[in-house]
Design an enzyme around this catalytic site. Structure first.
Site: not given
Ligand SMILES: *Cc1c(COP(=O)(O)O)cnc(C)c1O
Length: 386
Positions: A48, A197, A172, A100
């Site tokens: 992590r 994407k 973004d 979005y």
């Protein structure tokens, strides 16, 4: 050596494996790392906190965005969640009016509950950003081109305004990727991606990425990444690195196909409105051309009312009706009921996301096949003339 983008895509970040000479970064599928004695780790402790495969991807996105630091997350929204965690109760964000749907949702239904508020603004007009900034505002958050209306925001102008008031600019960059647009070089402080994407590019991996230059801000984000834990796994990090190697050749074809389809849609008579910043008449055309190396491959359009848009979706044969975008295959979606359903109908209407709006993610198939599919789907959706 300062490599150019096309070479960085293949050799940026950690190029291969220094130990074995493997040309690809290995998948370090491990949760933890042996320590040689108390306080004597070999640079890695727990996955992590840090994993070598993820670190290679993180370095790669930093290189591609011309930043210094990169972070990888389990999804674009996990990246956005981490960036929003920089703020505290009483802070406010100025946000692009079309973003979005999931970004809207996390602001409206999650961070709002913690007292972090937002103000929706048409950021394509810099004066409106200026107007919206007050003492409580801590950051300006934009997508350019924005999802789903492809509205273009002048990133350098937004950065100038934000910085003059001592605020951050967050961009973004999912729709264009660093192959076409590098917001950090235009003054943005933090760049966010849904790696799901174009960066991954094959509709097989969900991921999120952040890139930035500032050391102090990067330290805070690394702290939050480890503290909140939405990290990208080693296997998915490997798939992202693999996808990014072909980003340049894919984007060239995506854009070429999209430019052709946007013109065809405009001239064919099937669409009454085409949203694509690569069309000369698009309101964002000039700024888009100034700040990016191409208009991308997302097109939205309104089908002429002679055709039934619901039937149009079901009549498509090659183009797939699905959420998401940016994969090699062409995808189509209905923002009002799919990607942007989380935005209440009145706000959707206010910002211009019509029920008839169709969003197309143009893939890299033969463009003539795509046009034939769009044409037959429209013809077969013609409403009956009474
Ligand atoms: C998909 C998308 C996101 C969210 O990313 P996920 O990987 O689906 O969590 C954020 N911003 C934009 C512009 C997107 O298209």
């Amino acid at each position: 050596m300062g490599l150019r983008t096309d070479s960085l895509l293949i050799h940026g970040g950690t190029d291969g494996d220094a130990v074995t000479g493997a040309v690809n970064v290995p998948v370090y599928q491990t949760s933890t790392f042996k320590q040689d004695g108390l306080g004597q780790d070999r640079g890695w402790e727990y996955s992590r906190t840090g994993n070598p495969t993820r670190a290679a991807l993180e370095k790669l996105i930093a290189d591609l965005e011309h930043g210094e630091y990169g972070l990888a997350f389990a999804s674009g929204l996990a990246a956005i969640n981490t960036v929003l965690s920089l703020f505290k109760s009483g802070d406010k964000l100025v946000v692009s009016d079309n973003i979005y749907g999931g970004t809207f949702r996390i602001l409206d239904n999650v961070f709002n509950n913690f007292g972090i508020t937002y103000k929706i603004v048409d950021t394509s007009d810099p004066a409106k950003i200026e107007e919206a900034i007050d003492e409580d505002v801590k950051a300006v958050y934009v997508e350019s081109p924005a999802n789903p209306l492809l509205t273009v925001t002048d990133i350098a102008a937004a950065a100038e305004i934000a910085h003059r008031h001592g605020k951050l600019l967050i961009v973004d960059n999912t729709f264009l990727t660093p192959y076409l647009q590098r917001p950090l070089t235009l003054g943005a402080d933090i760049v966010i991606h849904s790696g799901t994407k174009y960066l991954g590019g094959h509709s097989d991996t969900v991921s999120g990425l952040i890139a930035l230059k500032d050391r102090e801000l990067a330290d805070r984000l690394y702290y939050l990444q480890n503290a909140t834990g939405g990290v990208l796994g080693p296997w998915d990090s490997f798939l992202m690195i693999r996808g990014i190697k072909t980003l340049g050749v894919r984007m060239d074809r995506h854009v070429k196909n999209a430019e052709r389809i946007a013109r065809w849609l405009r001239d064919s008579g099937y669409a009454t409105r085409v949203y694509y910043p690569g069309l000369e008449e698009d309101p964002g055309y000039e700024i888009q051309k100034k700040q990016a190396d191409g208009p991308g491959a997302m097109i939205s359009f309104i089908l002429d009312e002679k055709y039934d848009y619901r039937s149009f979706f079901s009549n498509l044969k090659l183009i797939t009706l699905a959420e998401s975008l940016g994969g090699v295959e062409s995808l189509v979606c209905h923002p009002a009921t799919m990607t942007h359903a989380a935005i209440p109908a009145d706000i959707r209407k206010e910002v211009g996301i019509a029920d008839e709006l169709i969003r197309l993610s143009v893939g890299i198939e033969d463009v003539e096949d795509l046009i034939e599919d769009l044409q037959q789907a429209a013809e077969n959706s013609a409403k009956e003339v009474v």
